[in-house]
Design a protein around this motif. Structure first.
Motif, mmCIF file in Angstrom:
data_model
loop_
_atom_site.group_PDB
_atom_site.id
_atom_site.type_symbol
_atom_site.label_atom_id
_atom_site.label_comp_id
_atom_site.label_asym_id
_atom_site.label_seq_id
_atom_site.Cartn_x
_atom_site.Cartn_y
_atom_site.Cartn_z
ATOM 1 N N LEU A 97 -26.999 -24.576 4.873
ATOM 2 C CA LEU A 97 -27.757 -24.755 6.116
ATOM 3 C C LEU A 97 -26.814 -24.794 7.327
ATOM 4 O O LEU A 97 -27.122 -24.245 8.384
ATOM 5 C CB LEU A 97 -28.581 -26.042 6.035
ATOM 6 C CG LEU A 97 -29.643 -26.221 7.120
ATOM 7 C CD1 LEU A 97 -30.687 -25.130 7.036
ATOM 8 C CD2 LEU A 97 -30.297 -27.582 6.992
ATOM 9 N N TYR A 98 -25.652 -25.431 7.160
ATOM 10 C CA TYR A 98 -24.637 -25.408 8.217
ATOM 11 C C TYR A 98 -24.260 -23.960 8.541
ATOM 12 O O TYR A 98 -24.156 -23.568 9.699
ATOM 13 C CB TYR A 98 -23.371 -26.146 7.762
ATOM 14 C CG TYR A 98 -23.343 -27.632 8.028
ATOM 15 C CD1 TYR A 98 -22.755 -28.127 9.189
ATOM 16 C CD2 TYR A 98 -23.851 -28.544 7.121
ATOM 17 C CE1 TYR A 98 -22.685 -29.489 9.434
ATOM 18 C CE2 TYR A 98 -23.794 -29.902 7.341
ATOM 19 C CZ TYR A 98 -23.211 -30.378 8.505
ATOM 20 O OH TYR A 98 -23.140 -31.718 8.742
ATOM 21 N N PHE A 99 -24.033 -23.172 7.483
ATOM 22 C CA PHE A 99 -23.651 -21.773 7.684
ATOM 23 C C PHE A 99 -24.733 -21.014 8.433
ATOM 24 O O PHE A 99 -24.461 -20.217 9.333
ATOM 25 C CB PHE A 99 -23.415 -21.074 6.338
ATOM 26 C CG PHE A 99 -22.163 -21.521 5.635
ATOM 27 C CD1 PHE A 99 -21.007 -21.801 6.349
ATOM 28 C CD2 PHE A 99 -22.136 -21.650 4.258
ATOM 29 C CE1 PHE A 99 -19.854 -22.210 5.708
ATOM 30 C CE2 PHE A 99 -20.991 -22.054 3.603
ATOM 31 C CZ PHE A 99 -19.847 -22.339 4.320
ATOM 32 N N LEU A 100 -25.981 -21.288 8.048
ATOM 33 C CA LEU A 100 -27.097 -20.579 8.654
ATOM 34 C C LEU A 100 -27.205 -20.911 10.142
ATOM 35 O O LEU A 100 -27.388 -20.032 10.980
ATOM 36 C CB LEU A 100 -28.386 -20.981 7.919
ATOM 37 C CG LEU A 100 -29.608 -20.122 8.124
ATOM 38 C CD1 LEU A 100 -29.332 -18.686 7.722
ATOM 39 C CD2 LEU A 100 -30.770 -20.660 7.307
ATOM 40 N N CYS A 101 -27.068 -22.197 10.461
ATOM 41 C CA CYS A 101 -27.224 -22.634 11.856
ATOM 42 C C CYS A 101 -26.072 -22.173 12.736
ATOM 43 O O CYS A 101 -26.205 -22.090 13.952
ATOM 44 C CB CYS A 101 -27.343 -24.150 11.930
ATOM 45 S SG CYS A 101 -28.868 -24.767 11.217
ATOM 46 N N ALA A 102 -24.925 -21.907 12.128
ATOM 47 C CA ALA A 102 -23.771 -21.447 12.904
ATOM 48 C C ALA A 102 -23.498 -19.974 12.609
ATOM 49 O O ALA A 102 -22.376 -19.521 12.703
ATOM 50 C CB ALA A 102 -22.545 -22.293 12.572
ATOM 51 N N PRO A 108 -22.995 -19.006 20.989
ATOM 52 C CA PRO A 108 -22.581 -20.408 20.816
ATOM 53 C C PRO A 108 -23.666 -21.399 21.230
ATOM 54 O O PRO A 108 -23.916 -22.378 20.521
ATOM 55 C CB PRO A 108 -21.358 -20.527 21.726
ATOM 56 C CG PRO A 108 -20.804 -19.145 21.799
ATOM 57 C CD PRO A 108 -21.994 -18.218 21.720
ATOM 58 N N ALA A 109 -24.329 -21.131 22.369
ATOM 59 C CA ALA A 109 -25.360 -22.067 22.844
ATOM 60 C C ALA A 109 -26.493 -22.188 21.831
ATOM 61 O O ALA A 109 -27.007 -23.280 21.576
ATOM 62 C CB ALA A 109 -25.900 -21.615 24.198
ATOM 63 N N SER A 110 -26.893 -21.052 21.233
ATOM 64 C CA SER A 110 -27.982 -21.079 20.252
ATOM 65 C C SER A 110 -27.548 -21.783 18.972
ATOM 66 O O SER A 110 -28.313 -22.548 18.385
ATOM 67 C CB SER A 110 -28.414 -19.655 19.901
ATOM 68 O OG SER A 110 -28.813 -18.978 21.042
ATOM 69 N N ALA A 111 -26.333 -21.495 18.538
ATOM 70 C CA ALA A 111 -25.841 -22.094 17.301
ATOM 71 C C ALA A 111 -25.755 -23.615 17.445
ATOM 72 O O ALA A 111 -26.117 -24.358 16.527
ATOM 73 C CB ALA A 111 -24.472 -21.518 16.943
ATOM 74 N N VAL A 112 -25.293 -24.058 18.598
ATOM 75 C CA VAL A 112 -25.200 -25.494 18.858
ATOM 76 C C VAL A 112 -26.588 -26.129 18.809
ATOM 77 O O VAL A 112 -26.809 -27.151 18.143
ATOM 78 C CB VAL A 112 -24.535 -25.742 20.232
ATOM 79 C CG1 VAL A 112 -24.844 -27.134 20.742
ATOM 80 C CG2 VAL A 112 -23.024 -25.531 20.134
ATOM 81 N N ALA A 113 -27.544 -25.508 19.502
ATOM 82 C CA ALA A 113 -28.896 -26.076 19.566
ATOM 83 C C ALA A 113 -29.532 -26.130 18.180
ATOM 84 O O ALA A 113 -30.131 -27.135 17.788
ATOM 85 C CB ALA A 113 -29.762 -25.243 20.516
ATOM 86 N N LEU A 114 -29.364 -25.051 17.429
ATOM 87 C CA LEU A 114 -29.988 -24.988 16.111
ATOM 88 C C LEU A 114 -29.347 -25.996 15.152
ATOM 89 O O LEU A 114 -30.037 -26.639 14.352
ATOM 90 C CB LEU A 114 -29.855 -23.569 15.551
ATOM 91 C CG LEU A 114 -30.754 -23.226 14.378
ATOM 92 C CD1 LEU A 114 -32.217 -23.353 14.769
ATOM 93 C CD2 LEU A 114 -30.471 -21.814 13.873
ATOM 94 N N THR A 115 -28.041 -26.142 15.251
ATOM 95 C CA THR A 115 -27.346 -27.100 14.392
ATOM 96 C C THR A 115 -27.815 -28.525 14.677
ATOM 97 O O THR A 115 -28.093 -29.304 13.755
ATOM 98 C CB THR A 115 -25.818 -27.000 14.599
ATOM 99 O OG1 THR A 115 -25.415 -25.660 14.303
ATOM 100 C CG2 THR A 115 -25.068 -27.964 13.692
ATOM 101 N N LEU A 116 -27.917 -28.861 15.966
ATOM 102 C CA LEU A 116 -28.352 -30.217 16.318
ATOM 103 C C LEU A 116 -29.779 -30.470 15.857
ATOM 104 O O LEU A 116 -30.144 -31.575 15.470
ATOM 105 C CB LEU A 116 -28.242 -30.421 17.836
ATOM 106 C CG LEU A 116 -26.817 -30.561 18.353
ATOM 107 C CD1 LEU A 116 -26.792 -30.565 19.878
ATOM 108 C CD2 LEU A 116 -26.177 -31.839 17.820
#
Lengths: 383, 136
Positions: A97-102, A108-116
């Motif tokens: 899931l970490y891999f998917l979100c990043a 970068p902005a999307s990856a950060v938001a999705l990870t959080l």
């Protein structure tokens, strides 16, 4: 009800649904529904197995949603594919899931938001407030991110370096609202470190802990930036420093150096000095040499020049600085500092003022302006 | 993730390429211009890059403290003597390159004859209140 526990379960439950064949966006929606249900039901009737409960409810929601949307045949396929319920180990799932979100296809902005959101379990509103953007904007950012990765399979091995970069971005946002993003980044990196033996994950965790340990000393009560050399070291959090050093040493012992470990080593050498004068600058320069080798980053070279100025004298630092592009961020600030140590206050004052006008944030600009003012006052007193 | 302010100036900036005053446009040209701006904002909302935007009235004045017990001094309105801000938009983007790209698109809003105005927009990065954690 234990909010922290609930939040920590979110990524595992999403990951399990994804592995059972749910699309990421659908899995996330189903888990949100299950959380709402949990908030309603649990206070009166707490489940014995919270995770199992959430998985069961979320999976039912997902099936309901799929049923409502998809054709009969598609639905039956899904139900058919459903594995027998029971306890599941989720470490690998959460890592995926970490891999998917990043995922590298995300900005970068999307990856950060999705990870959080998906891994951290924060609400869209909390994330929007932390980044000072409207909630609608953040909701769009997250739903676009979901669409972008809609077709990505969870089985492919992900790029850990991208995950680490995303977590470091979160950490560097500090905090500006109810959610302390630095603390959140540490929590997530700690969780990640429990799932993988990668040395750089440990290196990043150590780096975050060592930086975070100094946070109370980094600004004065009235909000001024306090440079490292002037910080009240009794305010440093020795427990976090000890943990950071332990994590780092265990990573370094495995002899697979990376940039986060090298940065953490520098932070550890600063943390290790009882006074600024006792800082082991010679060793710090050696670590910067490693960092230059690992990253070849101009910003690292700039920091190295300042460390050389401490280890071998201001002239040596200025010589190292002369080889770098003056347009680099903080070049003028570094030059100002080294010129002052070299005794050239006129040049130093001019460069501090120049650096202040180029600063990217208010505390740094104010600090550099004060430095220029301090030197100009000294120069006036002299003449 | 950096915020930028896009500033539209009534005057003060270099002349636009298609520099016909807005009151001389046809209603259709005016409507096309407004629609372009609305579409632009809508698109930025969709991409998660929109923060805020607003328009300002052309009249404005300078105000100054004039000593204890005295009302503040104002110099206006003498709008024709100064630069004025027509409106602004705040965006939150991944890079400076992206901010420049978006400002370029906004500058291409249609004006007289339906052709892009090519007006100059001022692009100003925000200073953050929080110092970055890793400056040491």
């Amino acid at each position: 009800m234990d909010d922290a526990l609930l939040r920590s379960l979110i990524p595992e439950v999403i990951a399990i649904l994804c592995r059972r064949g749910a699309d990421f966006a659908a899995a996330e929606d189903a888990v949100q529904d299950a959380l709402v249900e949990a908030l309603r039901v649990w206070p009166a009737d707490p489940p014995r197995d919270p995770k199992g409960w959430l998985v069961a409810v979320a999976w039912r929601r997902f099936i309901d949603a799929a049923r409502a949307e998809a054709s009969r045949r598609h639905r039956e396929e899904l139900v058919d594919r459903e594995p027998a319920p029971g306890p599941v180990t989720t470490t690998d799932d959460t890592l995926q899931l970490y891999f998917l979100c990043a995922h590298p296809s995300l900005t970068p902005a999307s990856a950060v938001a999705l990870t959080l959101r998906a891994v951290g379990g924060l609400t869209t509103q909390q994330i929007a407030r932390a980044y000072l953007v409207p909630e609608a904007t953040m909701a769009q950012r997250i739903s676009r991110a979901k669409r972008t990765i809609a077709g990505v399979r969870l089985t492919a091995p992900g790029d850990l370096a991208t995950v680490l970069r995303v977590l470091y971005l979160v950490f560097n946002e500090g905090y500006s609202g109810e959610v302390d993003l630095a603390v959140e980044a540490i929590r997530l990196t700690r969780q990640l470190a429990g799932m993988t033996t990668d040395e750089e994950v440990a290196g990043l965790l150590a780096l975050m802990l060592l930086h975070h340990a100094r946070r109370a000393a980094r600004t004065s009560p009235d909000g001024r930036l306090v440079p490292l050399a002037e910080q009240d070291r009794s305010l440093w959090d020795t427990r976090l420093i000890a943990e950071g050093v332990d994590v780092l040493q265990a990573a370094l012992a495995r002899d697979r150096l990376g940039e986060y470990q090298a940065q953490a080593a520098i932070a550890a050498l600063h943390a290790d000095a009882l006074t600024a004068d006792e800082t082991d600058w010679v060793q710090i320069v050696e670590w910067y040499d490693e960092l230059v080798r690992l990253t070849d980053s101009p910003v690292v070279r700039l920091n190295r020049a300042v460390a050389v100025g401490q280890a071998d004298g201001a002239r040596a630092g200025l010589a190292a600085l002369a080889e770098l592009d003056p347009a680099l961020p903080r070049h003028a600030a570094a030059a100002a500092y080294l010129h002052e140590r070299d005794g050239d206050l006129v040049t130093a004052a001019r460069l501090y003022a120049e650096a202040a006008s180029a600063a990217a944030n208010v505390p740094e600009r104010d600090h550099l302006t004060r430095e220029a003012a301090r030197l100009n006052a000294q120069l006036r007193a002299r003449s | 993730m950096a915020k930028y302010l896009l500033l539209k100036h009534y005057r003060g900036a270099p002349e636009a390429v298609n520099d016909v005053p807005i009151e001389q446009w046809t209603p259709e040209e005016f409507e096309a211009h407004m629609q372009y701006m609305r579409d632009f904002m809508k698109r930025l909302e969709g991409s998660g890059e929109f923060v805020d935007a607003d328009a300002l009235a052309p009249k404005g004045e300078w105000v100054r403290y004039d000593g204890p017990g005295r009302p503040p001094v104002t110099d206006g309105p003498f709008a024709e003597t100064k630069d004025l801000i027509a409106g602004w938009m705040i965006i939150d983007v991944d890079s400076h390159e992206r901010a420049v790209e978006l400002a370029g698109e906004l500058s291409a809003a249609p004006g007289a004859g339906g052709r892009p105005i090519h007006e100059w927009l001022e692009l100003r990065p925000f200073l953050a209140d929080e110092a970055p954690a890793v400056t040491e």
